[in-house]
Design a protein around this motif. Structure first.
Motif, PDB file in Angstrom:
ATOM      1  N   SER A 242      -7.152  15.479 -11.666  1.00 33.27           N
ATOM      2  CA  SER A 242      -6.914  15.488 -13.108  1.00 33.27           C
ATOM      3  C   SER A 242      -6.229  14.245 -13.634  1.00 33.27           C
ATOM      4  O   SER A 242      -6.179  14.041 -14.836  1.00 33.27           O
ATOM      5  N   ASP A 243      -5.699  13.378 -12.765  1.00 32.04           N
ATOM      6  CA  ASP A 243      -4.860  12.304 -13.289  1.00 32.04           C
ATOM      7  C   ASP A 243      -5.625  11.311 -14.150  1.00 32.04           C
ATOM      8  O   ASP A 243      -5.118  10.841 -15.168  1.00 32.04           O
ATOM      9  N   MET A 244      -6.861  10.984 -13.789  1.00 33.18           N
ATOM     10  CA  MET A 244      -7.627  10.035 -14.608  1.00 33.18           C
ATOM     11  C   MET A 244      -7.968  10.626 -15.971  1.00 33.18           C
ATOM     12  O   MET A 244      -7.948   9.927 -16.982  1.00 33.18           O
ATOM     13  N   TYR A 245      -8.289  11.907 -15.988  1.00 30.42           N
ATOM     14  CA  TYR A 245      -8.557  12.588 -17.261  1.00 30.42           C
ATOM     15  C   TYR A 245      -7.333  12.513 -18.162  1.00 30.42           C
ATOM     16  O   TYR A 245      -7.424  12.178 -19.346  1.00 30.42           O
ATOM     17  N   ARG A 246      -6.163  12.799 -17.609  1.00 29.32           N
ATOM     18  CA  ARG A 246      -4.937  12.789 -18.403  1.00 29.32           C
ATOM     19  C   ARG A 246      -4.610  11.392 -18.905  1.00 29.32           C
ATOM     20  O   ARG A 246      -4.197  11.212 -20.051  1.00 29.32           O
ATOM     21  N   ILE A 247      -4.774  10.403 -18.041  1.00 30.90           N
ATOM     22  CA  ILE A 247      -4.493   9.037 -18.454  1.00 30.90           C
ATOM     23  C   ILE A 247      -5.462   8.599 -19.529  1.00 30.90           C
ATOM     24  O   ILE A 247      -5.073   7.945 -20.517  1.00 30.90           O
ATOM     25  N   ASN A 248      -6.729   8.971 -19.398  1.00 28.33           N
ATOM     26  CA  ASN A 248      -7.690   8.577 -20.435  1.00 28.33           C
ATOM     27  C   ASN A 248      -7.379   9.251 -21.762  1.00 28.33           C
ATOM     28  O   ASN A 248      -7.549   8.649 -22.832  1.00 28.33           O
ATOM     29  N   LYS A 249      -6.917  10.493 -21.725  1.00 25.23           N
ATOM     30  CA  LYS A 249      -6.509  11.165 -22.962  1.00 25.23           C
ATOM     31  C   LYS A 249      -5.316  10.453 -23.594  1.00 25.23           C
ATOM     32  O   LYS A 249      -5.208  10.378 -24.831  1.00 25.23           O
ATOM     33  N   PHE A 250      -4.436   9.912 -22.768  1.00 24.12           N
ATOM     34  CA  PHE A 250      -3.308   9.158 -23.313  1.00 24.12           C
ATOM     35  C   PHE A 250      -3.793   7.850 -23.940  1.00 24.12           C
ATOM     36  O   PHE A 250      -3.276   7.428 -24.983  1.00 24.12           O
ATOM     37  N   VAL A 251      -4.774   7.215 -23.333  1.00 18.63           N
ATOM     38  CA  VAL A 251      -5.349   6.001 -23.928  1.00 18.63           C
ATOM     39  C   VAL A 251      -5.953   6.330 -25.298  1.00 18.63           C
ATOM     40  O   VAL A 251      -5.758   5.594 -26.273  1.00 18.63           O
TER      41      VAL A 251
END
Length: 403
Positions: A242-251
């Motif tokens: 899930s970490d890439m999904y979360r980081i992309n949502k932050f972007v």
């Protein structure tokens, strides 16, 4: 042949099924040992801090016809000198069913004109059918001699799915039409949420002590001529499902909330943060213009995802000390090598190996004191690239290609 034409969701499925099994030979083990090397262990609490701050739902920033629409009155940034009165400009809102909902917009803020600071005003609305409008924000910069250098944004005080540190350029908001390049900086494992207890203010404060741009900004050694918005989200335990999904949502949140030049979005990080930056460039190459990673490198080991070569379109500059006691320099060397051997990079990835340098190389890279030829500069392994120009000027030389 690696299939490049896959969706972000397919990438996530692969990461959750394969990366968790492989434990990311360099990334996961290296990041954890960094915390041990710093004498830090996860805090034992009734509620895991990672659950409090890492597993927070991401904001829904999608628009559709069923949602009411909020429109700000005036500019999205206001500049006020200390003591100058704040007059709320307000917002209008409408809905296809309910019509004019301007009087129903919820406006919340903690603007204090007696204290310098960057204050976020939140505009929210729910219509009669329970549909939530996409939240809008206005930034109120109350300044003394200069604007505030760095602001802590706690979980729950914004719609972001991270607590984070915020730095805005000194001229942010002076020209309401001006857009700024964005650096998302990822900290090392020692500042993770699970190491910092249950007080979110204490937790976020750990980022100020972790080195790199946030520490430099906090200590007043950052070059205020640099034009970047710098946002530092606080990670919790890294879960590759899930970490890439979360980081992309932050972007996405960052581009929605701030005056970002969306062609100049960059990632940078140290140790765990460098692994995350590399992985983000592999998973969402279309969303990042260039990456700087220090003491990290290839997070996949030898088990490369089938979309690995999507990173070939992203300019990359890796830094490592040849005496790194936490993450071996081989992680960066193989990171560059696998891109060169397996892919067809549009820009040759750069790699600088500092002779005699340890894991905590990041401060000298990000404050530029490690430049070759500088008074306290490093000597670099001649087999690779010398650190011969400011990483910030190097970043600015790249943009995300227009579709």
């Amino acid at each position: 042949m690696i299939n490049k034409y896959i969706t972000s969701h397919q990438r996530q499925v692969f990461l959750s099924s394969v990366l968790l099994v492989s434990t990311t030979t360099f990334g996961l083990s290296g990041c954890n040992t960094e915390g041990v090397a710093e004498g830090l262990v996860p805090v034992q609490a009734a509620q895991n801090p990672a659950d409090l701050w890492w597993n927070v739902p991401a904001p829904d920033l999608t628009h559709d016809e069923e949602k009411p629409l909020i429109t700000l009155k005036g500019e999205n940034t206001m500049l006020l000198a200390v003591g100058e009165a704040y007059e709320e400009p307000g917002a209008t809102a409408s809905d296809t069913v309910d019509g004019d909902l301007s009087d129903s917009v919820s406006i919340t803020h903690s603007v204090d004109v007696s204290q310098p600071g960057d204050y976020l005003v939140r505009y929210q609305l729910t219509d009669s059918d329970g549909n939530n409008a996409v939240e809008l924000n206005r930034l109120v910069r109350v300044y003394d001699a200069e604007p505030t250098a760095i602001t802590q944004r706690f979980i729950g005080d914004t719609q972001a799915n991270f607590g984070y540190l915020e730095h805005l350029p000194i001229d942010y908001g002076v020209d309401p039409e001006k857009k700024f390049p964005l650096i998302i900086y990822h900290h090392g494992n020692g500042a993770n949420a699970e190491r910092s207890g249950t007080d979110p203010k204490v937790a976020l404060g750990k980022l100020l002590e972790n080195g790199g741009p946030p520490t430099q900004i906090h200590q007043g050694t950052w070059d205020n001529e640099l034009p970047f918005i710098v946002l530092t989200p606080q990670a919790g335990r890294i879960e590759f499902s899930s970490d890439m999904y979360r980081i992309n949502k932050f972007v996405e949140y960052a581009k929605h909330t701030y005056n970002v030049d969306t062609s100049k979005v960059y990632m940078a990080g140290w140790s765990q943060g460098a692994f995350l930056s590399f992985e983000y460039a592999t998973t969402f190459p279309e969303n990042v213009a260039a990456v700087v990673g220090v003491s990290g490198g290839n997070p996949y080991g030898d088990l490369l995802p089938y979309f690995f070569c999507d990173i070939e379109t992203v300019p990359l500059w890796l830094f490592h000390g040849d005496q790194d006691e936490v993450v071996p320099s081989a992680a960066s060397i193989t990171g560059q090598g696998k891109i060169m051997d397996e892919c067809q990079p549009t820009t040759i990835p750069k790699l600088s190996v500092a002779i005699g340098a340890s894991h905590t190389l990041h401060d000298s890279i990000f404050d530029l004191s490690g430049l070759a030829g500088a008074e306290n500069g490093h000597e670099y392994d001649a087999r690779f690239d010398e650190y011969d120009q400011s990483i910030y000027q190097w970043l600015l030389s790249y943009e995300i290609a227009a579709e």
